[in-house]
Design a protein around this motif. Structure first.
Motif, short mmCIF file in Angstrom:
data_model
loop_
_atom_site.label_atom_id
_atom_site.label_comp_id
_atom_site.label_asym_id
_atom_site.label_seq_id
_atom_site.Cartn_x
_atom_site.Cartn_y
_atom_site.Cartn_z
N LYS A 176 0.99 -1.42 -0.20
CA LYS A 176 -0.35 -0.41 -0.41
C LYS A 176 0.73 1.01 -0.05
O LYS A 176 0.71 1.97 -1.14
N VAL A 177 1.85 1.37 0.44
CA VAL A 177 3.02 2.66 0.76
C VAL A 177 3.43 2.43 -0.70
O VAL A 177 3.41 3.43 -1.01
N ARG A 178 4.16 1.10 -1.50
CA ARG A 178 4.59 1.38 -2.95
C ARG A 178 3.44 2.17 -3.92
O ARG A 178 3.80 2.68 -4.03
N GLU A 179 2.31 1.74 -3.32
CA GLU A 179 1.79 1.79 -4.24
C GLU A 179 0.73 3.79 -4.60
O GLU A 179 0.85 4.28 -5.86
N ALA A 180 0.89 4.03 -3.24
CA ALA A 180 1.00 5.74 -3.04
C ALA A 180 2.18 6.30 -3.61
O ALA A 180 2.09 7.34 -3.45
N LEU A 181 3.14 5.97 -3.24
CA LEU A 181 4.29 6.57 -3.47
C LEU A 181 4.74 6.41 -5.36
O LEU A 181 5.34 7.34 -5.44
N VAL A 182 4.20 5.93 -6.06
CA VAL A 182 4.44 5.99 -7.61
C VAL A 182 3.41 7.43 -7.85
O VAL A 182 4.41 7.80 -9.06
N PRO A 183 1.96 7.46 -7.37
CA PRO A 183 2.27 9.25 -8.24
C PRO A 183 2.24 10.15 -7.79
O PRO A 183 3.05 10.86 -8.71
N ILE A 184 3.23 9.72 -6.85
CA ILE A 184 4.37 10.85 -5.69
C ILE A 184 5.42 11.41 -6.62
O ILE A 184 5.76 12.38 -7.29
N PHE A 185 6.48 10.05 -6.64
CA PHE A 185 7.80 9.89 -7.88
C PHE A 185 6.90 10.78 -9.03
O PHE A 185 7.80 11.22 -9.51
#
Length: 190
Positions: free
Chosen positions: A131-140
């Motif tokens: 879930k954390v990795r999924e949230a990071l993708v659009p931020i990156f």
């Protein structure tokens, strides 16, 4: 020929072919864009974000509960083993075998439960990490676009870099705003 001369000759051969000096043809150089990197401390994101700390807190509560249950079962097994040893001489060989087998079955069941508890915790941690990795993708993606970057590297993969390229603090702030907590679901262990 000494080993140093062999290395020098190989290095000279590599340089003369242009492998280290740059692309062999202008067409190859036009194929790939110039690298515009950004750097992020991914490990820090996984440990310092609000969501990650929340996950750690929740998992510790569950881990403590599992450990108490396992300790209680171990005490019960130790008490049963003490009783079995005290009665051992008074039992017939058939009864000894029967009770020893029953005790070993209980020990094996307790071991399976402990393993299942560890597996449940690991799966819950993996799920929360996803879930954390999924949230990071659009931020990156957004930060790379806004900065005109085309490469994102981790600090562990780079020996030295200009600190202006690091975006960890920005990513962490956005991640904390977007995902301040994660509900951790650990299934009950039987």
């Amino acid at each position: 020929m000494t080993m140093n001369r062999i290395k020098a000759a190989l290095f000279g051969a590599v340089l003369s072919t242009g492998v280290l000096a740059g692309p062999a043809s202008p067409a190859l150089a036009e194929t790939f864009p110039e690298a515009v990197p950004l750097i992020v401390d991914y490990q820090r994101l996984q440990t310092d974000s609000k969501a990650s700390r929340d996950v750690g807190r929740q998992l510790q509560v569950v881990r403590d509960k599992f450990e108490k249950e396992i300790a209680k079962e171990q005490q019960a097994l130790q008490a049963e083993q003490t009783k079995l040893r005290a009665a051992w001489e008074k039992l017939s060989p058939a009864e000894r075998e029967k009770r020893q087998k029953a005790f070993e079955d209980k020990v094996a069941a307790a071991q399976r439960k402990a393993q299942a508890s560890n597996k449940a915790l690991t799966e819950a941690l993996d799920s929360a990490g996803a879930k954390v990795r999924e949230a990071l993708v659009p931020i990156f993606s957004e930060l790379m676009t806004s900065r005109g970057a085309n490469v994102l590297l981790g600090t562990s993969e780079v020996l030295y870099f200009d600190p202006r390229l690091e975006i960890t603090n920005e990513v962490l702030a956005q991640l904390d705003a977007k995902l301040p907590s994660i509900k951790v679901d650990v299934p009950p262990v039987q």
